[in-house]
Write a protein that holds these residues in place. Sequence first.
Motif, PDB file in Angstrom:
ATOM      1  N   MET A  46       0.821  -1.194   0.000  1.00 21.25           N
ATOM      2  CA  MET A  46       0.000   0.000   0.000  1.00 21.25           C
ATOM      3  C   MET A  46       0.864   1.256   0.000  1.00 21.25           C
ATOM      4  SD  MET A  46      -3.092   1.007  -0.222  1.00 21.25           S
ATOM      5  CE  MET A  46      -4.370  -0.030   0.379  1.00 21.25           C
ATOM      6  N   LEU A  47       1.963   1.239   0.744  1.00 23.20           N
ATOM      7  CA  LEU A  47       2.836   2.408   0.773  1.00 23.20           C
ATOM      8  C   LEU A  47       3.424   2.705  -0.590  1.00 23.20           C
ATOM      9  CD1 LEU A  47       4.716   2.036   4.170  1.00 23.20           C
ATOM     10  CD2 LEU A  47       2.946   3.687   3.568  1.00 23.20           C
ATOM     11  N   GLU A  48       3.748   1.666  -1.357  1.00 21.58           N
ATOM     12  CA  GLU A  48       4.302   1.878  -2.693  1.00 21.58           C
ATOM     13  C   GLU A  48       3.296   2.608  -3.578  1.00 21.58           C
ATOM     14  OE1 GLU A  48       4.141  -1.347  -1.393  1.00 21.58           O
ATOM     15  OE2 GLU A  48       6.182  -1.313  -0.611  1.00 21.58           O
ATOM     16  N   ARG A  49       2.032   2.195  -3.485  1.00 16.06           N
ATOM     17  CA  ARG A  49       0.994   2.835  -4.288  1.00 16.06           C
ATOM     18  C   ARG A  49       0.815   4.292  -3.873  1.00 16.06           C
ATOM     19  NH1 ARG A  49      -4.759   0.043  -4.784  1.00 16.06           N
ATOM     20  NH2 ARG A  49      -5.485   1.593  -3.326  1.00 16.06           N
ATOM     21  N   THR A  50       0.841   4.555  -2.575  1.00 12.53           N
ATOM     22  CA  THR A  50       0.702   5.921  -2.081  1.00 12.53           C
ATOM     23  C   THR A  50       1.892   6.765  -2.505  1.00 12.53           C
ATOM     24  OG1 THR A  50      -0.573   5.138  -0.199  1.00 12.53           O
ATOM     25  CG2 THR A  50       0.367   7.335  -0.016  1.00 12.53           C
ATOM     26  N   ASP A  51       3.088   6.192  -2.442  1.00 11.91           N
ATOM     27  CA  ASP A  51       4.290   6.905  -2.856  1.00 11.91           C
ATOM     28  C   ASP A  51       4.231   7.233  -4.348  1.00 11.91           C
ATOM     29  OD1 ASP A  51       6.875   8.013  -2.266  1.00 11.91           O
ATOM     30  OD2 ASP A  51       7.728   6.322  -3.382  1.00 11.91           O
ATOM     31  N   ALA A  52       3.778   6.284  -5.164  1.00 12.54           N
ATOM     32  CA  ALA A  52       3.634   6.529  -6.602  1.00 12.54           C
ATOM     33  C   ALA A  52       2.603   7.622  -6.865  1.00 12.54           C
ATOM     34  CB  ALA A  52       3.251   5.237  -7.321  1.00 12.54           C
ATOM     35  N   LEU A  53       1.519   7.606  -6.115  1.00 11.08           N
ATOM     36  CA  LEU A  53       0.492   8.641  -6.244  1.00 11.08           C
ATOM     37  C   LEU A  53       1.071  10.006  -5.909  1.00 11.08           C
ATOM     38  CD1 LEU A  53      -2.429   9.675  -6.573  1.00 11.08           C
ATOM     39  CD2 LEU A  53      -2.805   9.040  -4.187  1.00 11.08           C
ATOM     40  N   TYR A  54       1.826  10.082  -4.816  1.00 12.47           N
ATOM     41  CA  TYR A  54       2.405  11.365  -4.436  1.00 12.47           C
ATOM     42  C   TYR A  54       3.391  11.865  -5.494  1.00 12.47           C
ATOM     43  CZ  TYR A  54       4.538  15.132  -1.930  1.00 12.47           C
ATOM     44  OH  TYR A  54       4.986  16.373  -1.593  1.00 12.47           O
ATOM     45  N   ARG A  55       4.193  10.961  -6.054  1.00 10.31           N
ATOM     46  CA  ARG A  55       5.131  11.371  -7.109  1.00 10.31           C
ATOM     47  C   ARG A  55       4.370  11.894  -8.323  1.00 10.31           C
ATOM     48  NH1 ARG A  55       7.817   6.773  -5.526  1.00 10.31           N
ATOM     49  NH2 ARG A  55       7.201   5.623  -7.385  1.00 10.31           N
ATOM     50  N   ALA A  56       3.262  11.236  -8.685  1.00  9.15           N
ATOM     51  CA  ALA A  56       2.461  11.701  -9.817  1.00  9.15           C
ATOM     52  C   ALA A  56       1.842  13.067  -9.516  1.00  9.15           C
ATOM     53  CB  ALA A  56       1.368  10.685 -10.145  1.00  9.15           C
ATOM     54  N   LEU A  57       1.318  13.225  -8.315  1.00 11.29           N
ATOM     55  CA  LEU A  57       0.706  14.506  -7.941  1.00 11.29           C
ATOM     56  C   LEU A  57       1.728  15.638  -7.922  1.00 11.29           C
ATOM     57  CD1 LEU A  57      -1.764  13.501  -5.089  1.00 11.29           C
ATOM     58  CD2 LEU A  57      -2.332  14.311  -7.379  1.00 11.29           C
ATOM     59  N   ALA A  58       2.950  15.322  -7.561  1.00 11.63           N
ATOM     60  CA  ALA A  58       3.999  16.348  -7.508  1.00 11.63           C
ATOM     61  C   ALA A  58       4.259  16.948  -8.885  1.00 11.63           C
ATOM     62  CB  ALA A  58       5.280  15.760  -6.931  1.00 11.63           C
ATOM     63  N   GLN A  59       3.908  16.240  -9.942  1.00 10.87           N
ATOM     64  CA  GLN A  59       4.091  16.731 -11.308  1.00 10.87           C
ATOM     65  C   GLN A  59       2.909  17.581 -11.794  1.00 10.87           C
ATOM     66  OE1 GLN A  59       7.113  16.195 -12.697  1.00 10.87           O
ATOM     67  NE2 GLN A  59       7.493  15.202 -10.728  1.00 10.87           N
ATOM     68  N   GLU A  60       1.841  17.579 -11.046  1.00 12.49           N
ATOM     69  CA  GLU A  60       0.641  18.311 -11.447  1.00 12.49           C
ATOM     70  C   GLU A  60       0.789  19.806 -11.160  1.00 12.49           C
ATOM     71  OE1 GLU A  60      -1.865  17.253 -13.094  1.00 12.49           O
ATOM     72  OE2 GLU A  60      -1.687  15.079 -12.869  1.00 12.49           O
ATOM     73  N   PRO A  61       0.135  20.638 -11.973  1.00 17.35           N
ATOM     74  CA  PRO A  61       0.149  22.081 -11.677  1.00 17.35           C
ATOM     75  C   PRO A  61      -0.605  22.359 -10.375  1.00 17.35           C
ATOM     76  CG  PRO A  61      -1.395  21.586 -13.447  1.00 17.35           C
ATOM     77  CD  PRO A  61      -0.666  20.311 -13.144  1.00 17.35           C
ATOM     78  N   TYR A  62      -0.184  23.389  -9.695  1.00 11.94           N
ATOM     79  CA  TYR A  62      -0.847  23.782  -8.452  1.00 11.94           C
ATOM     80  C   TYR A  62      -1.427  25.175  -8.627  1.00 11.94           C
ATOM     81  CZ  TYR A  62      -1.813  25.212  -3.737  1.00 11.94           C
ATOM     82  OH  TYR A  62      -2.478  25.669  -2.621  1.00 11.94           O
ATOM     83  N   GLU A  63      -2.641  25.358  -8.157  1.00  8.48           N
ATOM     84  CA  GLU A  63      -3.295  26.660  -8.201  1.00  8.48           C
ATOM     85  C   GLU A  63      -3.389  27.227  -6.789  1.00  8.48           C
ATOM     86  OE1 GLU A  63      -4.166  28.602 -10.703  1.00  8.48           O
ATOM     87  OE2 GLU A  63      -3.326  27.090 -12.044  1.00  8.48           O
ATOM     88  N   PRO A  64      -3.072  28.502  -6.639  1.00  2.78           N
ATOM     89  CA  PRO A  64      -3.168  29.139  -5.317  1.00  2.78           C
ATOM     90  C   PRO A  64      -4.562  28.963  -4.718  1.00  2.78           C
ATOM     91  CG  PRO A  64      -2.174  30.626  -6.923  1.00  2.78           C
ATOM     92  CD  PRO A  64      -2.657  29.427  -7.679  1.00  2.78           C
TER      93      PRO A  64
END
Length: 116
Positions: free
Chosen positions: A1-19
């Motif tokens: 489960m941690l691997e999946r969460t870590d992969a999700l976080y890495r993918a999200l880190a590439q997403e644009p962020y809006e204030p």
Amino acid sequence: MLERTDALYRALAQEPYEPRGIIHSEMALIIHTILKLGIKRVIESGRARAQSTYILAKYLPEVAIHSIEMRTGPDTSFGLNRVHGFMNVTFHWGSGEMIAPQLAGLSSEPTAILLD
């Protein structure tokens, strides 16, 4: 489960962020929890620039996203344009205090409520 969460976080880190949006690490926790609990609907109140709406819609394509906003203006227009192509998003207009409880009572499916 941690691997999946870590992969999700890495993918999200590439997403644009809006204030004014929920930060990616918090969204990773929310998505992980929704998946773990088998949630089928999310009701979110407070869309603004659609930061959380975009992340939820993209990473949870099988989950119905009900997004509530009561304000109009440039942020709202930006947010609508940002998520207009996602078929799992339904827009609602008005007070989250009024609409969220109504939406929650409309289905017996497992539902998460995200108040921003």
